[in-house]
Enzyme design. Structure first.
Site, mmCIF file in Angstrom:
data_model
loop_
_atom_site.group_PDB
_atom_site.id
_atom_site.type_symbol
_atom_site.label_atom_id
_atom_site.label_comp_id
_atom_site.label_asym_id
_atom_site.label_seq_id
_atom_site.Cartn_x
_atom_site.Cartn_y
_atom_site.Cartn_z
ATOM 1 N N HIS A 45 -10.420 55.368 -14.198
ATOM 2 C CA HIS A 45 -10.745 55.687 -15.582
ATOM 3 C C HIS A 45 -9.505 55.701 -16.472
ATOM 4 O O HIS A 45 -8.488 56.305 -16.129
ATOM 5 C CB HIS A 45 -11.397 57.081 -15.708
ATOM 6 N N GLY B 113 -4.025 0.153 -38.824
ATOM 7 C CA GLY B 113 -5.141 -0.348 -38.048
ATOM 8 C C GLY B 113 -4.866 -0.365 -36.556
ATOM 9 O O GLY B 113 -3.730 -0.237 -36.096
#
Length: 453
Positions: free
Chosen positions: A361, A78
């Site tokens: 390219h 918790g």
């Protein structure tokens, strides 16, 4: 009063259905816990303590921050139990600000407002009103409107479950009072856990001042319990950042298709097209244009740079008026000079390409230094790897390299040299000369193509 920040990050996150601890799932490119820590640091706290558990050492190992004290919660019993694990480490005479590691968007202004309410002592909690409060602890108030306790949904009556004001889990409490109340916390509840929220009821009973501050917006205190909630917060965060950037003068083609996963610094008149992802630290100068479907990570782009569609740029710097793309990959440790053009299906790795040079390219440039006004023809490859080591290629100013050329590194191409198409260069090329390495072209008169039988 000095502030010590405690971040609870030990939860299992079972609804995430993941082996990764919940607080390490990412929002905007960073772990959830990273967002909370960053907000905490803005408070300049005396210390930051993170309680971790599920996932073990993977949580602290993901950060390795010198200013954080890591405390392991061996058993997840918790939120109250998690907070109590920090008692041996917290500095006395400080105000503890307890945050949740899975609530990433809480605003620093909201936290400062909460801390201001308890600056002289007591207990403060951050609340919010929700249209659908299912799953949250409800705020129970007394007849005069004061907070009397928080009741978790599993323990709430049907009437209490109709209450819309809920606990966000963000709490401010004096260190001395947490130590005082610790022995009184109990796990006598439906979940069998030690609730941090029980502190409120004990504080009221002992006469401590309890104040509640309401968050202005429910989204900032929304926790992440499953992947749907994570996706919801991701979209909210991205829309918020998109709105902020447009307010600063950035043009976004579609704010709903923009992802910022880090820090973005921008100049004036920047344009970003759809489906662009920016990660890490990205700097965009005045007039930069980013085309659609691009990914940039830790990149610096100078004034007037244009990035066409479908480019990847990582750990690189691009100087003013350069153009990249489409379909270009710029890899780490690359610098492109002013006016450089890098075209489609080109990959650049760990290279410097100087002013006004072009690789337009279908080329690979790796471990290279390229001078000014160099033209690299289509299909050129710098062959930088011999199977064991990487080698450097140096191309000086004003070189022209024809298409389909292989440069076998280490190699140097002298200034003003021209290399004919189809060459394989294995030795240094002198400045100003034409270099060819093809076999002579031959033709066979009278030759006929074979015919099918």
């Amino acid at each position: 009063m000095a502030v010590s920040v405690i971040i609870l990050a030990a939860g299992q996150g079972t609804r995430m259905h993941s082996t990764l601890p919940k607080v390490l799932h990412q929002l905007a490119g960073r772990p959830l816990l990273s967002h909370v820590i960053a907000t905490a640091r803005q408070l300049n706290p005396a210390q930051i303590i993170v309680v971790y558990g599920h996932g073990g050492e993977t949580v602290p190992e993901a950060f390795r921050a010198a200013d954080i004290t890591w405390v392991r919660q061996e058993l997840q019993l918790g939120t109250g139990h998690a907070a109590l694990q920090t008692l041996p480490y917290i500095k006395p005479d400080t105000m503890l600000l307890i945050l949740s590691g899975d609530v990433p968007l809480v605003k620093i202004e909201t936290l400062k407002r909460l801390l201001a309410m308890v600056d002289q002592g007591g207990v403060g909690l951050l609340t919010v009103e929700l249209a659908n409060p299912n799953g949250y602890g409800r705020i129970i108030r007394d007849r005069v409107g004061g907070v009397s306790k928080i009741i978790e949904e599993a323990d709430a009556s049907p009437e209490q479950r109709r209450i819309r004001e809920v606990n966000t889990g963000i709490t401010a409490i004096e260190a001395r009072y947490l130590k005082q109340i610790a022995p009184k916390l109990s796990n006598n509840n439906a979940q069998g856990e030690y609730y941090l929220t029980d502190i409120i009821e004990h504080a009221v009973a002992s006469g401590e001042k309890v104040v509640a501050v309401s968050a202005a917006d429910s989204i900032e205190v929304m926790g992440v319990n499953d992947r749907q909630q994570l996706a919801y917060l991701e979209r909210f965060y991205q829309k918020r950042e998109a709105a902020r950037l447009m307010g600063e003068g950035v043009s976004l083609s579609d704010p709903d298709r923009f992802d910022l996963r880090g820090e973005l610094l921008v100049g004036k008149d920047v344009y970003i097209d759809i489906n662009v992802i920016l990660e890490g630290r990205v700097i965009l100068g005045d007039g930069v244009k980013i085309g659609p479907h691009c990914y940039l990570r830790n990149a610096v782009l100078g004034e007037g740079v244009e990035v066409l569609a479908n480019c990847v740029i990582e750990e690189a710097a691009i100087d003013a008026c350069a153009r990249v793309g489409p379909f270009t990959r710029i890899r780490p440790e690359t610098r492109l000079g002013e006016g450089v053009h890098i075209g489609n299906f080109v990959e650049i790795k760990k290279s410097t390409i100087n002013k006004n040079s072009k690789v337009n390219h279908l080329s690979y440039i790796g471990d290279a230094t390229i001078g000014k006004k160099v033209n690299i023809g289509a299909g050129t490859i710098t062959c930088n790897y011999d199977g064991a080591n990487k080698h450097h290629t140096l191309i000086e100013d004003n070189v022209f390299i024809g298409s389909d050329t292989q440069l076998i590194a280490p190699v140097k191409i002298g200034a003003g040299a021209t290399i004919g198409a189809g060459a394989t260069i294995t030795h240094d090329v002198p400045p100003g000369e034409l270099t060819l390495s093809r076999t002579p072209q031959k033709s066979w008169p009278g030759w006929k193509r074979p015919s099918k039988k």
